[in-house]
Design an enzyme around this catalytic site. Sequence first.
Site, short mmCIF file in Angstrom:
data_model
loop_
_atom_site.label_atom_id
_atom_site.label_comp_id
_atom_site.label_asym_id
_atom_site.label_seq_id
_atom_site.Cartn_x
_atom_site.Cartn_y
_atom_site.Cartn_z
N LYS A 38 -0.25 28.37 11.73
CA LYS A 38 0.46 29.51 11.15
C LYS A 38 1.01 30.42 12.25
O LYS A 38 2.18 30.82 12.22
CB LYS A 38 -0.49 30.30 10.26
CG LYS A 38 -0.03 31.72 9.90
CD LYS A 38 -1.13 32.49 9.21
CE LYS A 38 -0.73 33.91 8.89
NZ LYS A 38 -0.73 34.78 10.10
N ASN A 39 0.17 30.75 13.24
CA ASN A 39 0.57 31.72 14.26
C ASN A 39 1.58 31.16 15.26
O ASN A 39 2.06 31.90 16.11
CB ASN A 39 -0.67 32.23 15.00
CG ASN A 39 -1.54 33.11 14.12
OD1 ASN A 39 -1.08 33.67 13.13
ND2 ASN A 39 -2.81 33.21 14.45
N ARG A 76 2.77 40.52 8.37
CA ARG A 76 2.75 41.26 9.63
C ARG A 76 3.65 40.62 10.67
O ARG A 76 4.30 41.32 11.46
CB ARG A 76 1.32 41.30 10.18
CG ARG A 76 0.41 42.32 9.51
CD ARG A 76 0.65 43.70 10.07
NE ARG A 76 -0.38 44.63 9.62
CZ ARG A 76 -0.48 45.88 10.01
NH1 ARG A 76 0.39 46.37 10.87
NH2 ARG A 76 -1.43 46.67 9.56
N CYS A 101 -2.00 41.81 6.35
CA CYS A 101 -3.41 42.21 6.22
C CYS A 101 -3.65 43.56 6.87
O CYS A 101 -3.11 43.85 7.93
CB CYS A 101 -4.32 41.15 6.86
SG CYS A 101 -4.34 39.57 6.00
N ARG A 139 -1.85 48.17 14.31
CA ARG A 139 -1.30 47.14 15.19
C ARG A 139 0.02 47.72 15.69
O ARG A 139 1.09 47.31 15.26
CB ARG A 139 -1.06 45.84 14.44
CG ARG A 139 -2.30 45.11 14.02
CD ARG A 139 -1.99 43.64 13.82
NE ARG A 139 -2.57 43.16 12.59
CZ ARG A 139 -2.47 41.90 12.15
NH1 ARG A 139 -1.81 41.01 12.85
NH2 ARG A 139 -3.01 41.53 11.02
N PRO A 140 -0.05 48.70 16.58
CA PRO A 140 1.18 49.40 16.96
C PRO A 140 2.19 48.47 17.61
O PRO A 140 1.83 47.57 18.37
CB PRO A 140 0.68 50.46 17.94
CG PRO A 140 -0.62 49.94 18.45
CD PRO A 140 -1.22 49.17 17.32
N ILE A 141 3.46 48.71 17.28
CA ILE A 141 4.52 47.91 17.90
C ILE A 141 5.17 48.69 19.04
O ILE A 141 6.26 48.35 19.49
CB ILE A 141 5.57 47.47 16.85
CG1 ILE A 141 6.27 48.69 16.22
CG2 ILE A 141 4.93 46.60 15.79
CD1 ILE A 141 7.47 48.30 15.40
N ASP A 142 4.48 49.72 19.52
CA ASP A 142 5.01 50.50 20.64
C ASP A 142 5.34 49.63 21.84
O ASP A 142 6.36 49.83 22.51
CB ASP A 142 4.01 51.58 21.07
CG ASP A 142 3.73 52.60 19.98
OD1 ASP A 142 4.36 52.47 18.92
OD2 ASP A 142 2.91 53.50 20.19
N LEU A 143 4.45 48.66 22.14
CA LEU A 143 4.69 47.79 23.29
C LEU A 143 5.99 47.00 23.12
O LEU A 143 6.74 46.81 24.09
CB LEU A 143 3.52 46.82 23.48
CG LEU A 143 2.18 47.42 23.91
CD1 LEU A 143 1.13 46.33 24.01
CD2 LEU A 143 2.32 48.14 25.24
N ASP A 190 -9.65 36.07 15.20
CA ASP A 190 -9.45 35.39 13.92
C ASP A 190 -10.64 34.51 13.54
O ASP A 190 -10.84 34.21 12.35
CB ASP A 190 -8.18 34.54 13.96
CG ASP A 190 -6.91 35.36 13.77
OD1 ASP A 190 -7.02 36.57 13.52
OD2 ASP A 190 -5.81 34.80 13.88
N ARG A 199 -2.13 32.72 2.72
CA ARG A 199 -1.25 33.08 3.83
C ARG A 199 -1.50 32.19 5.06
O ARG A 199 -0.62 32.05 5.90
CB ARG A 199 -1.45 34.55 4.23
CG ARG A 199 -0.94 35.55 3.21
CD ARG A 199 -1.02 36.97 3.75
NE ARG A 199 -0.43 37.05 5.08
CZ ARG A 199 -1.06 37.49 6.17
NH1 ARG A 199 -2.30 37.91 6.09
NH2 ARG A 199 -0.44 37.52 7.32
#
Length: 419
Positions: A24-25, A94, A118, A123-127, A308, A400
């Site tokens: 999946k990932n 996500r 989930c 899970r910040p997307i700042d990076l 996970d 999922r």
Amino acid sequence: MLESRLIVEGGRKIEGEIRVQGAKNSSLPLLAASFLSGGTSVIHNCPALSDAYAACRILSSLGCKCKREQHSVIVDSSDADGFAVSDGLMREMRSSIVFLGAILGRTKRCRLSFPGGCELGPRPIDLHLEALKKLGVRIIEDHGVLDCTCGQRPARCDITLSLPSVGATENIMLYSALGSGETVIYNAAREPEITDLGGYINKCGGDIRGLGSSTVVINGVPELHGCEYTVMPDRIVAATYMGAAAATGGELVLSGVCPQDMYSCMSIFSEMGCGVYPYTDKIFINAKKSLSAVRTIRTMPYPGFPTDCQPIVMAVLCRANGSSMIVENIFENRFMAADELRRMGADIKTEGRVAVIEGVNKLLGAKLRAADLRAGAALIVAALGAEGTSVISNVRYIDRGYENIEDELSAVGARIKRI
């Protein structure tokens, strides 16, 4: 609409062989990358998951032609020119944020909202955004919507990530693959799924080096083309089925896997007292002995123990002799399986990012509710080894990440059905 539930009758040993699905990932970033190619890609071993279907709906909304033929997805992005993804599509998973780099790389503009999925805590997307700004992208945030346009990309750009974020590494790779200039990522994520994404881009004509290391170098190319590519096996699914064998005192052959990607998981099962034997593309696990508690497990970025896998291992440790400790270093809300496992009679104490599991003689079937993808998988593992019948709701989370999990487990001795 009535919600699906899984009915699991415990106490039956898991024995036989399972061929592990595609990851999946890995498949989701690969599908996003297919938008970059501007041609037709055939992606083999792409799992039939709700998240994969959501990714295909995003691609279709951008103008791609997508179709599934058995275990392969064919994406024709030749005429795709869309740059906006609706809020509804973004909220489905996500991983949808990975489309940001792909769309920007192809169309030089992107408009999308923050992703769903989930609820594992921030899970910040700042990076992601800071890195893209360094690469010349102008970003306007307005009420949860990102409106991005490409400016002048520097001839060379060094990006040092404050932590080895998988998503940020993927978005930088996707954005930098097409065009000009050299981008160097320091403290890049080293996960096998990153290597798989880079392998696909390189097969499409890209130039990415250092995959699997903490320094990844991307040299932009004028154009990419489609290709045929096979998604790597899912190491988290493999670990889940290892957990099912361990929880039931069974033995299992997992085929179509990459054991070298799973050393941290295999070592934990070995420490529990399981016999774990890796081969070229198979893992054999034997759990005939009583399970033992393990030393402290700390979740870490790859090659450390994956977050996970943590809920699955927690479920197995509920019946191991002795006391085990888990320290969760990645997601703050990753102990959501604990409350449900306690309904089954588990002795788990949690405080902050630490869980202490005291093994008990038995677990009992119960009515359970999956709180997220991996917590749901953990409940199945626990239910398989419990006495009596468990009913698991919120199955949509499990769908999922797991392809026909009830069929796979039924084929190796489980009594599990969907209603």
